[in-house]
Design an enzyme around this catalytic site. Structure first.
Site, PDB file in Angstrom:
ATOM      1  N   ASP A   1       4.396  -5.723   3.435  1.00 22.52           N
ATOM      2  CA  ASP A   1       3.958  -4.351   3.709  1.00 22.52           C
ATOM      3  C   ASP A   1       3.776  -4.131   5.203  1.00 22.52           C
ATOM      4  O   ASP A   1       4.273  -3.152   5.765  1.00 22.52           O
ATOM      5  CB  ASP A   1       2.639  -4.061   2.974  1.00 22.52           C
ATOM      6  CG  ASP A   1       2.108  -2.692   3.325  1.00 22.52           C
ATOM      7  OD1 ASP A   1       1.456  -2.545   4.382  1.00 22.52           O
ATOM      8  OD2 ASP A   1       2.373  -1.729   2.578  1.00 22.52           O
TER       9      ASP A   1
ATOM     10  N   ASP B   1       2.026   4.317   0.671  1.00 26.25           N
ATOM     11  CA  ASP B   1       1.746   5.412   1.608  1.00 26.25           C
ATOM     12  C   ASP B   1       2.984   6.302   1.737  1.00 26.25           C
ATOM     13  O   ASP B   1       3.836   6.316   0.852  1.00 26.25           O
ATOM     14  CB  ASP B   1       1.337   4.830   2.974  1.00 26.25           C
ATOM     15  CG  ASP B   1       2.507   4.129   3.652  1.00 26.25           C
ATOM     16  OD1 ASP B   1       3.455   3.717   2.945  1.00 26.25           O
ATOM     17  OD2 ASP B   1       2.497   4.014   4.887  1.00 26.25           O
TER      18      ASP B   1
ATOM     19  N   PHE C   1       0.850  -1.186   0.000  1.00 28.80           N
ATOM     20  CA  PHE C   1       0.000   0.000   0.000  1.00 28.80           C
ATOM     21  C   PHE C   1       0.890   1.241   0.000  1.00 28.80           C
ATOM     22  O   PHE C   1       1.568   1.525   0.988  1.00 28.80           O
ATOM     23  CB  PHE C   1      -0.931  -0.039   1.220  1.00 28.80           C
ATOM     24  CG  PHE C   1      -1.448  -1.434   1.440  1.00 28.80           C
ATOM     25  CD1 PHE C   1      -2.229  -2.038   0.466  1.00 28.80           C
ATOM     26  CD2 PHE C   1      -1.071  -2.170   2.558  1.00 28.80           C
ATOM     27  CE1 PHE C   1      -2.646  -3.351   0.610  1.00 28.80           C
ATOM     28  CE2 PHE C   1      -1.481  -3.477   2.715  1.00 28.80           C
ATOM     29  CZ  PHE C   1      -2.270  -4.079   1.739  1.00 28.80           C
TER      30      PHE C   1
HETATM   31  N1  LIG Z   1       1.614   0.692   3.783  1.00 24.72           N
HETATM   32  C1  LIG Z   1       0.819   0.828   4.816  1.00 24.72           C
HETATM   33  N2  LIG Z   1       0.395   2.051   5.192  1.00 24.72           N
HETATM   34  C2  LIG Z   1      -0.416   2.151   6.259  1.00 24.72           C
HETATM   35  C3  LIG Z   1      -0.835   1.061   7.006  1.00 24.72           C
HETATM   36  C4  LIG Z   1      -1.663   1.555   8.025  1.00 24.72           C
HETATM   37  C5  LIG Z   1      -2.324   0.824   9.133  1.00 24.72           C
HETATM   38  N3  LIG Z   1      -2.690  -0.498   8.878  1.00 24.72           N
HETATM   39  C6  LIG Z   1      -3.149  -1.189  10.019  1.00 24.72           C
HETATM   40  C7  LIG Z   1      -3.819  -2.434   9.725  1.00 24.72           C
HETATM   41  C8  LIG Z   1      -3.347  -3.447  10.459  1.00 24.72           C
HETATM   42  C9  LIG Z   1      -2.149  -3.089  11.131  1.00 24.72           C
HETATM   43  O1  LIG Z   1      -2.120  -3.545  12.439  1.00 24.72           O
HETATM   44  C10 LIG Z   1      -2.081  -1.592  10.967  1.00 24.72           C
HETATM   45  O2  LIG Z   1      -2.387  -0.932  12.145  1.00 24.72           O
HETATM   46  C11 LIG Z   1      -1.714   2.928   7.859  1.00 24.72           C
HETATM   47  N4  LIG Z   1      -0.953   3.267   6.805  1.00 24.72           N
HETATM   48  C12 LIG Z   1      -0.582   4.594   6.305  1.00 24.72           C
HETATM   49  O3  LIG Z   1       0.503   5.046   7.093  1.00 24.72           O
HETATM   50  C13 LIG Z   1       0.465   6.494   7.161  1.00 24.72           C
HETATM   51  C14 LIG Z   1       0.209   6.936   8.572  1.00 24.72           C
HETATM   52  O4  LIG Z   1       1.358   6.922   9.297  1.00 24.72           O
HETATM   53  P1  LIG Z   1       1.413   7.770  10.690  1.00 24.72           P
HETATM   54  O5  LIG Z   1       1.155   9.223  10.293  1.00 24.72           O
HETATM   55  O6  LIG Z   1       2.764   7.518  11.264  1.00 24.72           O
HETATM   56  O7  LIG Z   1       0.311   7.196  11.541  1.00 24.72           O
HETATM   57  C15 LIG Z   1      -0.726   6.917   6.276  1.00 24.72           C
HETATM   58  O8  LIG Z   1      -0.306   7.100   4.954  1.00 24.72           O
HETATM   59  C16 LIG Z   1      -1.615   5.686   6.412  1.00 24.72           C
HETATM   60  O9  LIG Z   1      -2.566   5.633   5.372  1.00 24.72           O
HETATM   61  C17 LIG Z   1      -0.373  -0.251   6.627  1.00 24.72           C
HETATM   62  O10 LIG Z   1      -0.675  -1.284   7.217  1.00 24.72           O
HETATM   63  N5  LIG Z   1       0.452  -0.289   5.539  1.00 24.72           N
END
Ligand SMILES: Nc1nc2c(c(CN[C@H]3C=C[C@H](O)[C@@H]3O)cn2[C@@H]2O[C@H](COP(=O)(O)O)[C@@H](O)[C@H]2O)c(=O)[nH]1
Length: 320
Positions: A297, A229, A227
């Site tokens: 990821d 991000d 994903f």
């Molecule tokens: N590639 C990727 N990006 C992810 C996630 C997740 C959360 N997934 C949840 C699902 C199950 C797990 O236990 C996780 O808790 C959020 N994001 C992205 O990160 C950024 C936020 O960062 P910060 O501002 O530091 O909180 C924002 O772009 C957000 O959209 C992921 O899994 N993969």
């Protein structure tokens, strides 16, 4: 997600500011030979889960709002996941399709300092004391979700998932067809590039939350890419997998904003997708280990959010 894979690969082949360092990639894979780090979904214990359709509604609302936390240095993803969970525990109908269409933002204030809009405010729902980044967009997307769920899926995200016949690819296609706010794509050097971060993470969140069963059962979960991000690209750069041009590296270091849709922004995201696909391929060739991009990821993301000094790129975007 063939179109995500193919168009990201095209960007990686034609990129000007971000490159994938194959020796850096090999080194990382080498360290994973013995054991591939496995991170549990919801390792933080912050998500709502009741093993039923309300969890699906929760995850869909969560991923409709799962973007751009960085402009408020105190806000992060955990606040959103926990805030929505608490709202749902207090009121099981908080995310009913008709209610989603009523959330408001303070857009205008009358002479007596009263908001001209009644209705509950999104920031109250999240118990956030000040305005949220891109708050008007967040409210607009909530309305879109409520409206379209009501119009086409009896108000229920669970109906949307049920209609996909256990295919994550179909789910992503259906979500992006019905909900324009999930259409995460860009124009890059005359080519249309598909990234679909929030639509794909919705499928992955279902798969993770329901442990591949029930609403989380997908026969093609291996088709989902990482994903794209703002955390994972920074982790890949720190690991030596991604290399930036000096101008881009300086801009990120200086916390300058990188414009949405710029070459730099598309390359950061697309090269991350391509690098994780390469990592997965290499793990299979060198160690005979089959890993999902979703698993890679989650590991990379969890490394990133546990590193407070991580410098990530800053783009104002509703897509990630
Ligand atoms: N590639 C990727 N990006 C992810 C996630 C997740 C959360 N997934 C949840 C699902 C199950 C797990 O236990 C996780 O808790 C959020 N994001 C992205 O990160 C950024 C936020 O960062 P910060 O501002 O530091 O909180 C924002 O772009 C957000 O959209 C992921 O899994 N993969």
């Amino acid at each position: 997600m063939e179109e995500v894979r193919e168009t990201s690969a095209w960007v990686a082949r034609n990129s000007s500011h971000v490159t994938i360092d194959s020796s850096g990639l090999e080194k990382v894979v080498e360290t994973m030979k013995e054991s591939i780090p496995k991170v549990e979904w919801d390792y933080e214990g912050i998500h709502y889960f009741d093993n039923g359709p309300l969890t699906v509604q929760y995850l869909f609302v969560l991923d409709a709002l799962n973007f751009c936390f960085w402009p408020d240095k105190d806000l992060n993803y955990d606040h959103l996941a926990k805030g929505l969970k608490e709202a749902l525990l207090n009121d099981h109908s908080a995310f009913d399709a008709d209610r989603l269409q009523k959330y408001t933002v303070i857009i205008a204030v009358g002479n007596d300092n009263q908001s001209l809009f009644s209705g509950p405010q999104l920031r109250e729902l999240l118990k956030w004391p000040r305005s949220l980044p891109l708050e008007e967009e967040r409210v607009r997307l909530l309305h879109e979700v409520g409206f379209e769920l009501e119009r086409s899926f009896e108000g229920k995200a669970s109906k949307l998932v049920e209609s996909c016949g256990k295919s994550a690819v179909k789910l992503v296609a259906l979500v992006t067809r019905h909900f324009p706010g999930f259409r995460d794509h860009s124009m890059y050097k005359g080519h249309q590039v598909f990234l679909y971060k929030r639509a794909q993470i919705f499928a992955a969140d279902l798969w993770g939350a329901f442990k591949g069963q029930g609403y989380g059962e997908f026969n093609d979960i291996g088709s989902i890419t990482m994903f794209a991000d703002y955390i994972v690209p920074a982790v890949l750069q720190q690991l030596g997998v991604l290399k930036y041009s000096s101008t881009l590296a300086n801009a990120i270091q200086a916390s300058s904003e990188i414009g949405a849709g710029t070459e730099e922004e598309v390359e950061l995201r697309a090269c991350s997708i391509f690098a994780v696909e390469k990592m997965r391929e290499l793990l299979s060739i060198k160690c005979g280990k089959q890993v999902l991009s979703v698993e890679l990821d989650l590991w990379l993301w969890s490394v990133g959010v546990q590193c407070p000094s991580l410098q990530h790129h800053r783009t104002l975007s509703i897509y990630y």
